[in-house]
Motif scaffolding. Structure first.
Motif, PDB file in Angstrom:
ATOM      1  N   ALA A  71     179.174  97.765  -2.566  1.00  0.00           N
ATOM      2  CA  ALA A  71     179.551  97.480  -3.944  1.00  0.00           C
ATOM      3  C   ALA A  71     178.588  96.422  -4.470  1.00  0.00           C
ATOM      4  CB  ALA A  71     180.988  96.986  -4.012  1.00  0.00           C
TER       5      ALA A  71
ATOM      6  N   ASP B  59     179.557  98.876 -10.159  1.00  0.00           N
ATOM      7  CA  ASP B  59     180.881  98.849 -10.767  1.00  0.00           C
ATOM      8  C   ASP B  59     181.027  99.943 -11.808  1.00  0.00           C
ATOM      9  OD1 ASP B  59     181.455  96.599  -9.293  1.00  0.00           O
ATOM     10  OD2 ASP B  59     181.204  95.193 -10.957  1.00  0.00           O
ATOM     11  N   LEU B  60     182.225 100.517 -11.880  1.00  0.00           N
ATOM     12  CA  LEU B  60     182.529 101.445 -12.962  1.00  0.00           C
ATOM     13  C   LEU B  60     182.281 100.733 -14.293  1.00  0.00           C
ATOM     14  CD1 LEU B  60     185.830 102.883 -11.465  1.00  0.00           C
ATOM     15  CD2 LEU B  60     183.641 104.089 -11.660  1.00  0.00           C
TER      16      LEU B  60
ATOM     17  N   CYS C   6     187.815  97.909  -6.404  1.00  0.00           N
ATOM     18  CA  CYS C   6     188.414  98.980  -7.190  1.00  0.00           C
ATOM     19  C   CYS C   6     187.462 100.166  -7.299  1.00  0.00           C
ATOM     20  CB  CYS C   6     188.777  98.460  -8.579  1.00  0.00           C
ATOM     21  SG  CYS C   6     189.528  99.694  -9.665  1.00  0.00           S
ATOM     22  N   THR C   7     186.202  99.904  -7.595  1.00  0.00           N
ATOM     23  CA  THR C   7     185.215 100.977  -7.722  1.00  0.00           C
ATOM     24  C   THR C   7     185.089 101.764  -6.429  1.00  0.00           C
ATOM     25  OG1 THR C   7     183.967  99.803  -9.429  1.00  0.00           O
ATOM     26  CG2 THR C   7     182.784 101.457  -8.153  1.00  0.00           C
TER      27      THR C   7
ATOM     28  N   ARG D 125     188.079 103.972  -5.918  1.00  0.00           N
ATOM     29  CA  ARG D 125     188.020 105.130  -6.806  1.00  0.00           C
ATOM     30  C   ARG D 125     187.091 106.206  -6.250  1.00  0.00           C
ATOM     31  NH1 ARG D 125     192.214 104.567  -9.602  1.00  0.00           N
ATOM     32  NH2 ARG D 125     192.222 103.655 -11.688  1.00  0.00           N
ATOM     33  N   ARG D 126     185.977 105.760  -5.694  1.00  0.00           N
ATOM     34  CA  ARG D 126     184.986 106.712  -5.179  1.00  0.00           C
ATOM     35  C   ARG D 126     185.345 107.244  -3.798  1.00  0.00           C
ATOM     36  NH1 ARG D 126     179.995 106.195  -7.840  1.00  0.00           N
ATOM     37  NH2 ARG D 126     179.315 107.937  -6.533  1.00  0.00           N
TER      38      ARG D 126
ATOM     39  N   SER E 294     193.722 101.087  -6.167  1.00  0.00           N
ATOM     40  CA  SER E 294     192.793 101.065  -7.302  1.00  0.00           C
ATOM     41  C   SER E 294     193.505 101.044  -8.647  1.00  0.00           C
ATOM     42  CB  SER E 294     191.838 102.257  -7.237  1.00  0.00           C
ATOM     43  OG  SER E 294     192.536 103.486  -7.184  1.00  0.00           O
TER      44      SER E 294
ATOM     45  N   GLU F  57     192.731  98.084 -11.210  1.00  0.00           N
ATOM     46  CA  GLU F  57     192.193  98.361 -12.538  1.00  0.00           C
ATOM     47  C   GLU F  57     193.045  97.706 -13.623  1.00  0.00           C
ATOM     48  OE1 GLU F  57     190.306 102.194 -14.740  1.00  0.00           O
ATOM     49  OE2 GLU F  57     192.340 102.448 -13.960  1.00  0.00           O
TER      50      GLU F  57
END
Length: 206
Positions: free
Chosen positions: A66, A84-85, A98-99, A102-103, A160, A164
């Protein structure tokens, strides 16, 4: 941005796959340059992120990095680097975690910041073993005699959605989050007898 991937051999204990999240951060203005690419004095010569990959690879079946989008191209192409998103970019370590969740949805996550270059494979193995004993905890994190080490931790499930929500609400404190989750604090002395191993390097002089 081209996705990069690095899969290390091996699975987590008891047949469970663990994703390692290496928090490589951003430009590290306080440090003066990106910490991920700093090196310790001595003959070893490895950069901080390389030492962290060695440590995490001892137990994890997959590793993601990350990192800020500004740094993504500086890592080797075989690594999976996750900027990061966009809607949470630059919001600190929770955004990186979190990113990555998510992935890599579902499962179990072992988190380590890149600025702890003295932590090695044996300490990560021990952390992973201790965390396995607390199946009902959301997070198992390390606590030293003088300070908590919240980002050296095992997250037992995908959080996540919660992360978020907190990030979008500008509630970015890691310790505050852990105080509201079912967090099991692990004694650093059970991982290594010298707690200086867990120190963060925040300046080049250190």
């Amino acid at each position: 941005m081209t996705q990069r991937r690095f899969d290390s051999a091996g699975d987590a204990p008891r047949g469970r796959t663990t994703t390692a999240i290496l928090l490589a951060g951003g430009l590290s203005r306080r440090f003066g340059s990106p910490k991920a690419f700093a090196r310790l004095d001595g003959p070893d010569g490895r950069m901080f992120y390389e030492r962290a990959l060695d440590a995490l690879g001892a137990v994890c079946g997959g590793i993601v990095v990350a990192a800020s989008a500004d740094l993504a191209d500086r890592f080797p192409p075989e690594l999976e680097v996750l900027p990061d998103l966009p809607h949470i970019a630059g919001k600190g370590p929770l955004a990186g975690i979190c990113t990555a969740m998510r992935r890599r949805p579902g499962g179990r996550y072992l988190v380590m910041p890149c600025d702890m270059p003295l932590v090695g494979p044996e300490q990560i193995r021990r952390l992973d073993e201790l965390a396995e004993d607390f199946e009902h905890a959301d997070v198992a994190a390390v606590r030293g005699a003088e300070a908590d080490i919240p980002l050296l931790s095992v997250w037992r499930r995908d959080l996540s959605d919660l992360l978020e929500d907190r990030i979008l609400g500008d509630r970015l404190g890691v310790m505050k989050l852990l105080s509201e989750l079912n967090t099991q604090w692990l004694d650093a002395g059970l991982i290594h007898t010298d707690e200086r191993v867990f120190r963060n390097f925040n300046t080049p002089r250190e």
